[in-house]
Enzyme design. Sequence first.
Site, mmCIF file in Angstrom:
data_model
loop_
_atom_site.group_PDB
_atom_site.id
_atom_site.type_symbol
_atom_site.label_atom_id
_atom_site.label_comp_id
_atom_site.label_asym_id
_atom_site.label_seq_id
_atom_site.Cartn_x
_atom_site.Cartn_y
_atom_site.Cartn_z
ATOM 1 N N VAL A 131 0.845 -1.199 0.000
ATOM 2 C CA VAL A 131 0.000 0.000 0.000
ATOM 3 C C VAL A 131 0.877 1.244 0.000
ATOM 4 O O VAL A 131 1.702 1.430 0.899
ATOM 5 C CB VAL A 131 -0.928 0.029 1.244
ATOM 6 C CG1 VAL A 131 -1.787 1.280 1.247
ATOM 7 C CG2 VAL A 131 -1.803 -1.207 1.288
ATOM 8 N N GLY A 185 7.897 1.922 -15.229
ATOM 9 C CA GLY A 185 7.804 0.823 -14.264
ATOM 10 C C GLY A 185 6.811 1.068 -13.136
ATOM 11 O O GLY A 185 6.900 0.437 -12.083
ATOM 12 N N GLU A 188 0.878 -1.791 -13.267
ATOM 13 C CA GLU A 188 0.745 -3.237 -13.080
ATOM 14 C C GLU A 188 1.003 -3.937 -14.414
ATOM 15 O O GLU A 188 0.945 -3.301 -15.477
ATOM 16 C CB GLU A 188 -0.685 -3.565 -12.625
ATOM 17 C CG GLU A 188 -1.045 -2.985 -11.282
ATOM 18 C CD GLU A 188 -0.125 -3.478 -10.182
ATOM 19 O OE1 GLU A 188 -0.114 -4.677 -9.913
ATOM 20 O OE2 GLU A 188 0.591 -2.645 -9.605
ATOM 21 N N ASP A 199 -6.808 -1.343 -8.595
ATOM 22 C CA ASP A 199 -5.591 -1.447 -7.779
ATOM 23 C C ASP A 199 -5.741 -0.591 -6.517
ATOM 24 O O ASP A 199 -5.465 -1.045 -5.403
ATOM 25 C CB ASP A 199 -4.379 -0.987 -8.613
ATOM 26 C CG ASP A 199 -3.093 -0.950 -7.806
ATOM 27 O OD1 ASP A 199 -2.461 -1.999 -7.640
ATOM 28 O OD2 ASP A 199 -2.733 0.144 -7.323
ATOM 29 N N LYS A 203 -5.882 -1.658 -2.426
ATOM 30 C CA LYS A 203 -5.070 -1.032 -1.374
ATOM 31 C C LYS A 203 -5.968 -0.417 -0.307
ATOM 32 O O LYS A 203 -5.675 -0.499 0.897
ATOM 33 C CB LYS A 203 -4.172 0.043 -1.980
ATOM 34 C CG LYS A 203 -3.098 -0.517 -2.891
ATOM 35 C CD LYS A 203 -2.444 0.606 -3.668
ATOM 36 C CE LYS A 203 -1.333 0.099 -4.568
ATOM 37 N NZ LYS A 203 -0.967 1.049 -5.618
HETATM 38 N N1 HSE Z 1 0.775 -0.071 -10.135
HETATM 39 C C1 HSE Z 1 0.855 0.397 -8.806
HETATM 40 C C2 HSE Z 1 0.658 1.902 -8.793
HETATM 41 C C3 HSE Z 1 2.183 0.037 -8.225
HETATM 42 O O1 HSE Z 1 0.758 2.507 -9.863
HETATM 43 O O2 HSE Z 1 0.363 2.478 -7.760
HETATM 44 C C4 HSE Z 1 2.265 0.150 -6.753
HETATM 45 O O3 HSE Z 1 1.369 -0.689 -6.099
#
Ligand code: HSE
Length: 427
Positions: A131, A185, A188, A199, A203
């Site tokens: 998170v 990077g 996901e 996502d 969290k």
């Molecule tokens: N893909 C996620 C984000 C990575 O962009 O927050 C971290 O959990």
Amino acid sequence: MRVNIGILGCGCVGSGVLKILKSKAETIRNRTGVEINVRRILYRSRRPAQELVPPGAALTQAYGDLLDDGEIDILVELIGGLSPAHEIVSAALGNGTSVVTANKAILAGYLPEYRRIAAESGANLEFEGAVAGSIPIMAAIKSSFVADDFSSAYGILNGTANYVLTRMSEGMPFSDALALAQKRGFAEADPAFDVSGRDAAQKLAILAMLIFNTGISGDLHAEGITDITADDLAYARDLGCTVKLIAKASLAGGRLGAGVYPALLPFSSALAHINNENNAVYLRSDNSGDALLFGKGAGELPTASAVISDVVRIALRLKSQSAKPPVSIFKQIPLIDPLELSSRFYIRYSVLDKVGILARIAGVLGNHNVSIAGVWQKNTVAGVVSLVMTTHSARVRDMFDSVRIIDSSNDLVRGKSLVLRIDDLEG
Ligand code: HSE
């Protein structure tokens, strides 16, 4: 002290862990007294670069090699996704092997179960990297605000979506901004998780379970950013606002309201200035009031840093042997239907440039108890006008129902309307 770890998964975060362990072994040892020894590394598709593999660490592609290795003190699960991560984490915790994971999917689905298994076997489970990236939010909840009862968590929990919205506020189209976030990077493996709000919803579920000590079954409500255009960011700016993907969980009348949605935030709000891949979360609690935690929410090294902090935390507990994890009794706080909540709204319609259109839209909204606060006519392209409207506070269900009716009238609109909440105050 020396702690043996096994690392499952060598993608973005796994490689980041190996990089930090290689470059910062001495810093970690000097600061904490812990020497982290990597015994085994499981990789799936891509073998890690040889220079990152610590001397003595065995590479494998078989999960069983890590689960059956009696010398591993802490399993670091970084493969992501539900299966086989869930089976591996359950098995390890059941055997009494401590686990560090950054896997949002399994934690959102099974955190109370893992806590129960860990409490029975005496294993430790930590998940700071799951998170808000490098932000020590779990540490704050578990070790700092220990005497506080929380009433809400509110903020930005997805780095990719925040990065995309930041680029869009500079005029970049959605798809270019997402491609850039992927290249850096942050996203996901399937970036639809980021931009759909799922996502952030995972969290938020993890955060809400911890701060309210409740189980949450099923997915939390999530609205994404895929229908937002750079024009919307420009229109929001004309209203003194920007757009952020907000995650919010709060208690009201013994029930829990929790969900993820894009919202206009006025520039006077601190969250409006959290840009790029950064995350920020307000925690509101009885003793401490509001605390705002801010930092990198995504990326190889920030997330790896959080993972390593968990390894050290567990290692120190194993050393002191004090430390069995807290036993959490998870309640089941009932969830509020997100459609029953109220908000002010921003709506962008693509309407035909004809007499009487506005009156008809106003009529539908009026029939659903939605009161208009302001209307602006923006760009016109090929006879289709972007009409921006703001409303006074209305029920989410009424807002969505009325826009559904408006959107189904071919003689009124061309294309789907965009509905965004307007959030005034943090928390
Ligand atoms: N893909 C996620 C984000 C990575 O962009 O927050 C971290 O959990």
